[in-house]
Design a protein around this motif. Structure first.
Motif, PDB file in Angstrom:
ATOM      1  N   GLN A  59      -0.908  15.944   6.043  1.00 27.48           N
ATOM      2  CA  GLN A  59      -1.490  16.884   5.101  1.00 27.48           C
ATOM      3  C   GLN A  59      -0.919  18.294   5.253  1.00 27.48           C
ATOM      4  O   GLN A  59      -1.032  19.113   4.335  1.00 27.48           O
ATOM      5  N   HIS A  60      -0.290  18.577   6.382  1.00 30.44           N
ATOM      6  CA  HIS A  60       0.365  19.877   6.549  1.00 30.44           C
ATOM      7  C   HIS A  60       1.572  20.008   5.633  1.00 30.44           C
ATOM      8  O   HIS A  60       2.089  21.112   5.433  1.00 30.44           O
ATOM      9  N   LEU A  61       2.012  18.882   5.041  1.00 28.62           N
ATOM     10  CA  LEU A  61       3.152  18.890   4.125  1.00 28.62           C
ATOM     11  C   LEU A  61       2.761  18.591   2.688  1.00 28.62           C
ATOM     12  O   LEU A  61       3.335  19.156   1.758  1.00 28.62           O
ATOM     13  N   VAL A  62       1.802  17.668   2.483  1.00 28.78           N
ATOM     14  CA  VAL A  62       1.561  17.134   1.138  1.00 28.78           C
ATOM     15  C   VAL A  62       0.213  17.509   0.543  1.00 28.78           C
ATOM     16  O   VAL A  62      -0.052  17.206  -0.625  1.00 28.78           O
ATOM     17  N   ALA A  63      -0.651  18.149   1.309  1.00 29.09           N
ATOM     18  CA  ALA A  63      -1.942  18.553   0.741  1.00 29.09           C
ATOM     19  C   ALA A  63      -1.719  19.652  -0.311  1.00 29.09           C
ATOM     20  O   ALA A  63      -0.698  20.355  -0.291  1.00 29.09           O
ATOM     21  N   PRO A  64      -2.638  19.808  -1.270  1.00 26.65           N
ATOM     22  CA  PRO A  64      -2.495  20.864  -2.284  1.00 26.65           C
ATOM     23  C   PRO A  64      -2.235  22.218  -1.645  1.00 26.65           C
ATOM     24  O   PRO A  64      -2.932  22.641  -0.720  1.00 26.65           O
ATOM     25  N   GLY A  65      -1.209  22.871  -2.135  1.00 29.15           N
ATOM     26  CA  GLY A  65      -0.843  24.180  -1.612  1.00 29.15           C
ATOM     27  C   GLY A  65       0.168  24.154  -0.492  1.00 29.15           C
ATOM     28  O   GLY A  65       0.723  25.200  -0.142  1.00 29.15           O
ATOM     29  N   LYS A  66       0.441  22.977   0.053  1.00 32.19           N
ATOM     30  CA  LYS A  66       1.411  22.873   1.136  1.00 32.19           C
ATOM     31  C   LYS A  66       2.818  22.690   0.558  1.00 32.19           C
ATOM     32  O   LYS A  66       3.008  22.451  -0.626  1.00 32.19           O
ATOM     33  N   ILE A  67       3.826  22.755   1.436  1.00 35.62           N
ATOM     34  CA  ILE A  67       5.206  22.942   1.003  1.00 35.62           C
ATOM     35  C   ILE A  67       5.716  21.836   0.068  1.00 35.62           C
ATOM     36  O   ILE A  67       6.279  22.113  -0.995  1.00 35.62           O
ATOM     37  N   ILE A  68       5.532  20.566   0.429  1.00 35.65           N
ATOM     38  CA  ILE A  68       6.050  19.496  -0.432  1.00 35.65           C
ATOM     39  C   ILE A  68       5.238  19.416  -1.717  1.00 35.65           C
ATOM     40  O   ILE A  68       5.790  19.184  -2.807  1.00 35.65           O
ATOM     41  N   MET A  96       0.807  -1.215   0.000  1.00 33.41           N
ATOM     42  CA  MET A  96       0.000   0.000   0.000  1.00 33.41           C
ATOM     43  C   MET A  96       0.843   1.270   0.000  1.00 33.41           C
ATOM     44  O   MET A  96       0.366   2.344   0.336  1.00 33.41           O
ATOM     45  N   ARG A  97       2.117   1.130  -0.354  1.00 30.82           N
ATOM     46  CA  ARG A  97       2.990   2.294  -0.411  1.00 30.82           C
ATOM     47  C   ARG A  97       2.438   3.309  -1.417  1.00 30.82           C
ATOM     48  O   ARG A  97       2.121   2.952  -2.555  1.00 30.82           O
ATOM     49  N   PRO A  98       2.276   4.573  -1.045  1.00 30.95           N
ATOM     50  CA  PRO A  98       1.732   5.579  -1.975  1.00 30.95           C
ATOM     51  C   PRO A  98       2.576   5.711  -3.240  1.00 30.95           C
ATOM     52  O   PRO A  98       3.810   5.718  -3.179  1.00 30.95           O
ATOM     53  N   ARG A  99       1.889   5.828  -4.371  1.00 29.44           N
ATOM     54  CA  ARG A  99       2.591   5.983  -5.649  1.00 29.44           C
ATOM     55  C   ARG A  99       2.742   7.440  -6.046  1.00 29.44           C
ATOM     56  O   ARG A  99       3.555   7.775  -6.901  1.00 29.44           O
ATOM     57  N   ASP A 100       1.938   8.301  -5.458  1.00 30.43           N
ATOM     58  CA  ASP A 100       2.085   9.746  -5.665  1.00 30.43           C
ATOM     59  C   ASP A 100       1.528  10.460  -4.447  1.00 30.43           C
ATOM     60  O   ASP A 100       0.993   9.826  -3.518  1.00 30.43           O
ATOM     61  N   LEU A 101       1.647  11.780  -4.425  1.00 27.79           N
ATOM     62  CA  LEU A 101       1.269  12.532  -3.227  1.00 27.79           C
ATOM     63  C   LEU A 101      -0.203  12.374  -2.875  1.00 27.79           C
ATOM     64  O   LEU A 101      -0.563  12.420  -1.695  1.00 27.79           O
ATOM     65  N   SER A 102      -1.052  12.166  -3.868  1.00 26.79           N
ATOM     66  CA  SER A 102      -2.492  12.086  -3.600  1.00 26.79           C
ATOM     67  C   SER A 102      -2.857  10.852  -2.782  1.00 26.79           C
ATOM     68  O   SER A 102      -3.917  10.804  -2.158  1.00 26.79           O
ATOM     69  N   GLU A 103      -1.989   9.842  -2.768  1.00 24.60           N
ATOM     70  CA  GLU A 103      -2.292   8.610  -2.046  1.00 24.60           C
ATOM     71  C   GLU A 103      -1.743   8.600  -0.627  1.00 24.60           C
ATOM     72  O   GLU A 103      -1.972   7.646   0.119  1.00 24.60           O
ATOM     73  N   ILE A 104      -1.027   9.655  -0.229  1.00 16.94           N
ATOM     74  CA  ILE A 104      -0.468   9.683   1.120  1.00 16.94           C
ATOM     75  C   ILE A 104      -1.584   9.881   2.137  1.00 16.94           C
ATOM     76  O   ILE A 104      -2.439  10.756   1.991  1.00 16.94           O
ATOM     77  N   VAL A 105      -1.563   9.056   3.163  1.00 19.77           N
ATOM     78  CA  VAL A 105      -2.499   9.192   4.276  1.00 19.77           C
ATOM     79  C   VAL A 105      -1.792   9.942   5.400  1.00 19.77           C
ATOM     80  O   VAL A 105      -0.695   9.567   5.814  1.00 19.77           O
TER      81      VAL A 105
END
Length: 417
Positions: free
Chosen positions: A13-22, A1-10
């Motif tokens: 969200q303070h880092l990977v959500a749309p608009g956040k730094i990563i 279940m390793r995420p294949r892109d940022l949208s699959e990260i559980v």
């Protein structure tokens, strides 16, 4: 279940959500090296993998403790040929100087995008040369809702999860699975997989995951008890701040975490510090009772040691508080550190040796016990500090109220012309 892109990260969200730094770094294709630190199973490797998947860069994983400089050289050669490689370097706090010296030029050139992963606080454990070339991001334990989402994905994904199995996860078993891992998603998914693949089908052809099945498939809550680790010191800090804030239940919670970790020496040391730093002159007898509780705990050992420790913590939580003593000594130390301390008054200087009187040492000293109430007005501070006042009494307890009255009575008498 390793995420294949940022949208699959559980989570995170303070880092990977749309608009956040990563997310912005990936979107702009302006990746920079970073260090991700936080508890195990919170997504550090997943973020690195997802960055690579989102950018289509080559992705390699090494361990700073176990992999040699030769493995780093292989990654560097690949970076020269392909242009950019994302390197996940686990346990980056264990990176030795030889590997660091080899890695630094490649970070400068941008051929290697380093994603360092560590459970240790990088500001305390990672070499400044590496820190200065990376951005530092903290990852947090996943919430129950985030773990629940990951469980749903694992149960329904037929390609990478358990969706091809005829599973039925009971509600109480699901709740146990969510809460038992203490925010560690890896532990949650490992427990779920073990339960699903080790449980036979029932007569209806269903793999029924009950509370008992899940309880037998997962370990106890995954608390961190590394006595040199960042989380350990966070628990100690939380214990002291909860006692200082008079929150008995919170203090008992953090005490329990230290008790389960079996760390009696650090508990003893911290409770003694709290007794003098935070209770202090508001209730001086507490310090002696804490000492007695600690001595008892050390004599009887765990598990019974938890009882006197709990007594001490509860009493300190509910005691009046005063930090006047630590504030006073720190104020005096601050004055000493500034220098210009002045000369000790002659009448206070050592006069036990022959010839002291010729120097004026000890002359005109007034012996307080020869006067009413064992007190006589005379100057004790150097001339240039004679009006300094370091102790600021508080009135939270009857002891310090009495000390305050005596302090100000003597102070006023001393300063009268």
């Amino acid at each position: 279940m390793r995420p294949r892109d940022l949208s699959e990260i559980v989570g995170q969200q303070h880092l990977v959500a749309p608009g956040k730094i990563i997310w912005r770094m990936v979107e702009a294709k302006m990746l920079s090296s970073m260090i991700l630190y936080g508890p195990p199973g919170t997504g550090k490797t997943s973020i690195a993998s997802a960055i690579a998947g989102s950018t289509k860069y080559a992705f390699r994983t090494l361990n700073a403790a176990t992999d040699s400089k030769k493995e780093l050289q292989v990654v560097a050669e690949e970076a020269k040929m392909s242009g950019t490689v994302i390197l996940l370097l686990d346990e980056i706090h264990r990176l030795d100087k030889a590997k660091q010296d080899f890695l630094l030029p490649h970070l400068e050139s941008g051929r290697i995008i380093l994603v360092g992963a560590t459970t240790e606080n990088p500001y305390l454990s990672i070499n400044p040369a590496i820190r200065s070339r990376t951005q530092i991001f903290e990852v947090h334990p996943l919430t129950n809702d985030e773990i629940s989402l990951a469980i749903d994905r694992a149960l329904t994904d037929q390609e990478r999860g358990l969706g091809s199995l005829p599973l039925q996860l009971d509600d109480d078993a699901r709740q146990r699975l969510i809460t038992a891992a203490n925010g560690d998603l890896r532990s949650t998914l490992n427990g779920l997989e073990l339960a699903a693949k080790s449980t036979p089908k029932n007569e209806a052809g269903i793999i029924k995951l009950t509370l008992d099945v899940i309880a037998n498939s997962i370990q106890r809550p995954s608390l961190s008890f590394d006595k040199n680790g960042d989380n350990h010191y966070n628990i100690i800090s939380a214990l002291q701040k909860s006692i200082r804030g008079s929150d008995t239940d919170a203090a008992l919670h953090y005490l329990a975490r230290l008790v389960v970790g079996g760390d009696l020496p650090i508990i003893a040391r911290r409770l003694l510090v709290i007794a003098y730093e935070d209770i202090g002159l508001a209730n001086p007898p507490v310090a002696q009772r804490v000492v007695a509780a600690i001595q008892t705990a050390q004599q009887i050992g765990f598990p019974e040691a938890r009882i006197p420790l709990a007594n001490a913590v509860i009493e300190m939580c509910l005691s009046p508080k005063s930090n006047s003593a630590i504030m006073a000594i720190d104020a005096a130390i601050n004055r000493v550190n500034k220098g210009n301390l002045g000369d000790i008054p002659n009448h206070l200087k050592d006069a036990h040796y022959q010839g002291a009187a010729k120097l004026g040492h000890g002359v005109d000293y007034l012996y307080p016990h020869n006067y009413p109430e064992d007190w006589v007005k005379q100057q004790y501070l150097p001339d240039n500090l004679k009006n300094d006042q370091y102790y600021e009494p508080k009135t939270n307890g009857q002891f310090e109220q009495a000390y305050r009255d005596q302090y100000y009575r003597l102070l006023n008498a001393q300063r009268k012309s």
